[in-house]
Write a protein that holds these residues in place. Structure first.
Motif, PDB file in Angstrom:
ATOM      1  N   GLY A 228      32.965  43.929  24.849  1.00 17.89           N
ATOM      2  CA  GLY A 228      33.988  44.745  24.144  1.00 17.89           C
ATOM      3  C   GLY A 228      34.411  44.624  22.832  1.00 17.89           C
ATOM      4  N   SER A 229      35.417  45.195  22.373  1.00 20.33           N
ATOM      5  CA  SER A 229      35.868  45.109  20.830  1.00 20.33           C
ATOM      6  C   SER A 229      36.533  43.646  20.791  1.00 20.33           C
ATOM      7  CB  SER A 229      36.315  46.404  20.427  1.00 20.33           C
ATOM      8  OG  SER A 229      36.776  46.236  18.888  1.00 20.33           O
ATOM      9  N   ILE A 230      35.837  42.569  20.338  1.00 19.05           N
ATOM     10  CA  ILE A 230      36.570  41.458  20.143  1.00 19.05           C
ATOM     11  C   ILE A 230      36.289  40.869  19.003  1.00 19.05           C
ATOM     12  CG2 ILE A 230      36.548  38.978  21.093  1.00 19.05           C
ATOM     13  CD1 ILE A 230      35.579  40.157  23.901  1.00 19.05           C
TER      14      ILE A 230
ATOM     15  N   GLU B 208      27.855  33.797  22.490  1.00 17.77           N
ATOM     16  CA  GLU B 208      27.457  34.777  23.493  1.00 17.77           C
ATOM     17  C   GLU B 208      28.722  35.356  24.361  1.00 17.77           C
ATOM     18  OE1 GLU B 208      24.389  35.964  24.630  1.00 17.77           O
ATOM     19  OE2 GLU B 208      23.495  34.895  23.034  1.00 17.77           O
ATOM     20  N   LYS B 209      30.014  34.666  23.894  1.00 20.80           N
ATOM     21  CA  LYS B 209      31.340  34.902  24.269  1.00 20.80           C
ATOM     22  C   LYS B 209      31.254  34.667  25.830  1.00 20.80           C
ATOM     23  CE  LYS B 209      32.178  38.545  20.872  1.00 20.80           C
ATOM     24  NZ  LYS B 209      31.121  38.789  20.252  1.00 20.80           N
ATOM     25  N   THR B 210      30.755  33.520  26.137  1.00 21.10           N
ATOM     26  CA  THR B 210      30.519  33.234  27.541  1.00 21.10           C
ATOM     27  C   THR B 210      31.257  31.847  27.810  1.00 21.10           C
ATOM     28  OG1 THR B 210      28.632  34.428  27.817  1.00 21.10           O
ATOM     29  CG2 THR B 210      29.074  32.656  29.483  1.00 21.10           C
ATOM     30  N   VAL B 211      31.998  31.618  29.220  1.00 15.15           N
ATOM     31  CA  VAL B 211      32.515  30.412  29.476  1.00 15.15           C
ATOM     32  C   VAL B 211      31.694  30.055  30.687  1.00 15.15           C
ATOM     33  CG1 VAL B 211      34.196  31.329  30.701  1.00 15.15           C
ATOM     34  CG2 VAL B 211      34.586  29.109  29.726  1.00 15.15           C
ATOM     35  N   TYR B 212      31.576  28.596  30.822  1.00 16.90           N
ATOM     36  CA  TYR B 212      31.033  28.277  32.010  1.00 16.90           C
ATOM     37  C   TYR B 212      31.812  27.337  32.695  1.00 16.90           C
ATOM     38  CZ  TYR B 212      26.847  30.137  29.435  1.00 16.90           C
ATOM     39  OH  TYR B 212      25.916  30.839  28.910  1.00 16.90           O
ATOM     40  N   LEU B 213      31.478  27.207  34.091  1.00 16.61           N
ATOM     41  CA  LEU B 213      32.221  26.034  34.869  1.00 16.61           C
ATOM     42  C   LEU B 213      31.016  25.457  35.664  1.00 16.61           C
ATOM     43  CD1 LEU B 213      34.901  24.934  35.247  1.00 16.61           C
ATOM     44  CD2 LEU B 213      34.943  26.355  37.629  1.00 16.61           C
ATOM     45  N   GLN B 214      30.949  24.062  35.448  1.00 18.75           N
ATOM     46  CA  GLN B 214      29.759  23.516  36.102  1.00 18.75           C
ATOM     47  C   GLN B 214      30.858  22.784  37.197  1.00 18.75           C
ATOM     48  OE1 GLN B 214      26.372  23.213  35.906  1.00 18.75           O
ATOM     49  NE2 GLN B 214      26.625  22.047  38.026  1.00 18.75           N
TER      50      GLN B 214
ATOM     51  N   VAL C 118      37.748  46.017  26.699  1.00 19.27           N
ATOM     52  CA  VAL C 118      37.493  44.527  26.656  1.00 19.27           C
ATOM     53  C   VAL C 118      37.432  44.205  28.155  1.00 19.27           C
ATOM     54  CG1 VAL C 118      38.151  42.328  25.864  1.00 19.27           C
ATOM     55  CG2 VAL C 118      38.191  44.435  24.230  1.00 19.27           C
ATOM     56  N   GLN C 119      36.488  43.467  28.471  1.00 20.67           N
ATOM     57  CA  GLN C 119      36.575  42.985  29.948  1.00 20.67           C
ATOM     58  C   GLN C 119      35.799  41.638  30.287  1.00 20.67           C
ATOM     59  OE1 GLN C 119      34.627  45.726  32.273  1.00 20.67           O
ATOM     60  NE2 GLN C 119      32.545  45.667  31.400  1.00 20.67           N
ATOM     61  N   LEU C 120      35.998  41.144  31.228  1.00 23.66           N
ATOM     62  CA  LEU C 120      35.241  39.876  31.635  1.00 23.66           C
ATOM     63  C   LEU C 120      34.368  39.993  32.805  1.00 23.66           C
ATOM     64  CD1 LEU C 120      38.381  37.343  31.260  1.00 23.66           C
ATOM     65  CD2 LEU C 120      36.614  37.635  29.486  1.00 23.66           C
TER      66      LEU C 120
ATOM     67  N   VAL D 121      42.104  36.717  23.838  1.00 23.44           N
ATOM     68  CA  VAL D 121      41.247  37.267  22.832  1.00 23.44           C
ATOM     69  C   VAL D 121      42.045  38.118  21.690  1.00 23.44           C
ATOM     70  CG1 VAL D 121      39.565  37.658  24.380  1.00 23.44           C
ATOM     71  CG2 VAL D 121      40.621  39.567  23.633  1.00 23.44           C
ATOM     72  N   THR D 122      41.403  38.170  20.247  1.00 20.88           N
ATOM     73  CA  THR D 122      41.946  38.935  19.341  1.00 20.88           C
ATOM     74  C   THR D 122      41.003  40.031  19.175  1.00 20.88           C
ATOM     75  OG1 THR D 122      43.187  36.903  18.556  1.00 20.88           O
ATOM     76  CG2 THR D 122      42.969  38.911  17.192  1.00 20.88           C
ATOM     77  N   ASP D 123      41.712  41.188  19.112  1.00 23.68           N
ATOM     78  CA  ASP D 123      40.732  42.569  18.696  1.00 23.68           C
ATOM     79  C   ASP D 123      40.755  42.665  17.366  1.00 23.68           C
ATOM     80  OD1 ASP D 123      43.196  45.169  20.022  1.00 23.68           O
ATOM     81  OD2 ASP D 123      42.910  43.841  17.890  1.00 23.68           O
ATOM     82  N   PRO D 124      39.915  43.529  16.793  1.00 24.33           N
ATOM     83  CA  PRO D 124      39.621  43.860  15.421  1.00 24.33           C
ATOM     84  C   PRO D 124      40.851  44.269  14.793  1.00 24.33           C
ATOM     85  CG  PRO D 124      37.982  44.643  16.749  1.00 24.33           C
ATOM     86  CD  PRO D 124      38.849  44.299  17.826  1.00 24.33           C
ATOM     87  N   TYR D 125      42.063  44.643  15.617  1.00 26.94           N
ATOM     88  CA  TYR D 125      43.388  45.039  14.859  1.00 26.94           C
ATOM     89  C   TYR D 125      44.065  43.998  14.876  1.00 26.94           C
ATOM     90  CZ  TYR D 125      40.795  49.364  15.778  1.00 26.94           C
ATOM     91  OH  TYR D 125      39.734  50.095  16.084  1.00 26.94           O
TER      92      TYR D 125
END
Length: 119
Positions: free
Chosen positions: A25-27, A74-80, A1-3, A98-102
């Motif tokens: 990633g696995s989110i 889209e699992k995306t955050v923006y900063l205007q 999992v990455q950003l 985040v919470t993974d599938p487990y």
């Protein structure tokens, strides 16, 4: 999992930039996404965050100038960032809880993107 953050650059005072940060990633779910920044020789400081429920928080120094938003699909955050000032110059880092599938909660921070405000 990455950003993965992007969108930084050089801008004149009063200008605007839009930063993006995509989680991959696995989110299973993303609880909070946000931004921090760190200027040379200074401590990292909170900039803004948004919860999965849409609750937003901002540092006093950016209120009224910066707007955070999310695209959950889209699992995306923006900063205007508008009305940029030289003191906004820093490396901007996105972070997420985040919470993974487990069912495990994982705190993440991306690699950062440089924002330079200068004439």
């Amino acid at each position: 999992v990455q950003l993965q953050a992007s969108g930084g650059g050089l801008v004149r005072p009063g200008g605007s930039l839009r930063l993006s940060c995509k989680a991959s990633g696995s989110i299973f779910s993303i609880n909070v996404m946000g931004w921090y920044r760190q200027a040379p020789g200074q401590q990292r400081e909170f900039v803004a965050s948004e919860t999965s429920g849409g609750s937003r928080n901002y540092a006093d120094s950016v209120k009224g100038r910066f707007t955070i938003s999310r695209d959950n699909a889209e699992k995306t955050v923006y900063l205007q960032m508008n009305s940029l000032k030289p003191e906004d110059t820093a490396v901007y880092l996105c972070d997420a809880l985040v919470t993974d599938p487990y069912g495990t909660h994982v705190a993440l921070m991306g690699q950062g993107t440089q924002v330079t405000v200068s004439s």
